[in-house]
Design an enzyme around this catalytic site. Sequence first.
Site, short mmCIF file in Angstrom:
data_model
loop_
_atom_site.label_atom_id
_atom_site.label_comp_id
_atom_site.label_asym_id
_atom_site.label_seq_id
_atom_site.Cartn_x
_atom_site.Cartn_y
_atom_site.Cartn_z
CB CYS A 23 4.73 9.97 14.05
SG CYS A 23 3.73 11.47 13.97
N GLY A 50 7.05 10.44 8.54
CA GLY A 50 6.77 11.79 9.00
C GLY A 50 7.85 12.75 8.56
CG ASN A 125 3.25 5.78 14.92
OD1 ASN A 125 2.50 6.48 14.26
ND2 ASN A 125 3.58 4.55 14.55
N GLY A 126 0.65 7.64 16.37
CA GLY A 126 -0.76 7.31 16.49
C GLY A 126 -1.57 8.55 16.77
CE1 TYR A 265 1.80 6.38 -0.18
CE2 TYR A 265 1.14 7.02 2.03
CZ TYR A 265 1.71 7.34 0.82
OH TYR A 265 2.20 8.59 0.59
CB SER A 306 3.53 3.61 -2.79
OG SER A 306 2.90 4.55 -3.65
CG ASP A 368 -1.02 5.20 -7.25
OD1 ASP A 368 -0.12 4.91 -6.44
OD2 ASP A 368 -1.39 6.36 -7.46
CG ASP A 369 -0.50 3.94 -2.77
OD1 ASP A 369 -1.28 4.51 -1.99
OD2 ASP A 369 0.36 4.55 -3.41
CB CYS A 459 -9.51 4.02 5.88
SG CYS A 459 -8.34 2.69 5.51
#
Length: 527
Positions: A23, A50, A125-126, A265, A306, A368-369, A459
């Site tokens: 967000c 967002g 945000n988070g 990204y 991106s 690509d990202d 990730c």
Amino acid sequence: MPRGDGRLSHDLDPQRPGPQDACGVFGVWAPGEEVANLTYFGLYALQHRGQEAAGIAVSDGSGVVVYKDLGLVAQVFDEPTLASLRGHLAIGHARYSTTGGSTWENAQPTIRATTSGTTIALAHNGNLVNTAELKREVAERGLDSDGSTNDTSLVTMLLASRPDLSVEAAALEVLPQLRGAFSFVFMDESTLYAARDPHGVRPLVLGRLERGWVVASETAALDIVGASVVREVEPGELIAIDEDGLRSSRFAAPEPKGCLFEYVYIARPDATIAGRNVHSARVQIGRQLAREHPVEADLVIPVPESGTPAAIGYAEESGITYGQGLMKNPYVGRTFIQPSQTLRQLGIRLKLNPLRENVRGKRLVVVDDSIVRGNTQRAIVRMLREAGALEVHVRISSPPVRWPCFYGIDFATRAELLANGLDNEGIRRSIGADTLGYVSLPGLIAATEQPKTRLCRACFDGEYPIELPAGNLIGKHVLEGVGRRVAAEASEPTAPLDDNFSSARLTPRTDLKPSAATPGGSATHRP
């Protein structure tokens, strides 16, 4: 999917979930300025973070008003609405959901009043990871639900449940209880607050206006409103801004773990994170990609937008000509916003279309990202081959995404992540590319100019810096399972989408001046 009024909502195709952004939050304290307009333009600059809902809270010193709705910033607000939001401080939010569904009740800022008459509005945000624990505390305190099912509302309720303390003192008591990623902007009638979790996972920056202060998720939002960058809000820091100036306090020791995916990204290319320009970092990632995964080819093309900086870097390092091979429709949002279920298979063509004359008979490097589920890359490779490309070599400016994020990015579940079940050769075959190369994790980290120890890489490597709860007490819809709305609330009709001012009971939009706040509820407004 389109709503009845033509606005985009954020209903996802459940069979094809995609990566979604963090967000965007914005706050301004500037007496004499049109703070609602500044917040609108700040959110406009953060729209990429967002696209489900948008909202602004504003105070004139006597009360707090929140206006919010589902949709993009430019769809939610118009000039008459902004003109009615008068005051000297404001906060704003552009939402995508990480906790709680995409409903009007879950749009932000959230709002709550204390028994002492103070009203608190908050934007987040988070994503918190101890949401179920916080829900139990709210229940034990006997606090009434406002119908929302997100972690932001829980924090707002906990802040408002301490009427014997000032908002600042309540924040210093509540913030240490929160686990997870959070960059907050919040306010009462007279003061703007900003806080960042001890790990600083999500970004938050402080800016200076000639007659005030601004806080925002990215430096680009400061630029658009004419604010100069002062510094980042530090991990574990609470900032308060009022007529006495700016003051800072610590609620936790800093343990920086900034999100690495911001560089890949999420953030705008013109943003600066930890002193590093994002565009420059992405160009450097492309150079590293070319060194790690060279190939003989005729043309380097990006997947816009991106993939563009990394493609520039790949072309510079490899000596292969850079060019355009895919044309993007600038009026279509990110891939996961689908206009209808029936057009799902054509969704990528609504966003991207090959430039046939540029790609026909060429050996292409397509940059690509990231690859999450592989749907976008699979469709792009197929389109380019149909347009006459001889070879399609895919290069990705991030390592394989093998682990879900619980700190504010809504990746697919681990079972749905393509790289979780396949090696690189399997992924190459799955997307139909001639070759496939990912940048290495050390190469990506080097491009950020940040030490590995100051970055969250979960990730990519599965090392989560913030402990996750045991069992199933985590996830986007955890609150729907932990606590249900009472029957009376559930039986009430859904709030009409044109009654957007938050109140204990929604009131017509004809009069926006707030009256006293209802204890334990939201700010009320005179009908």
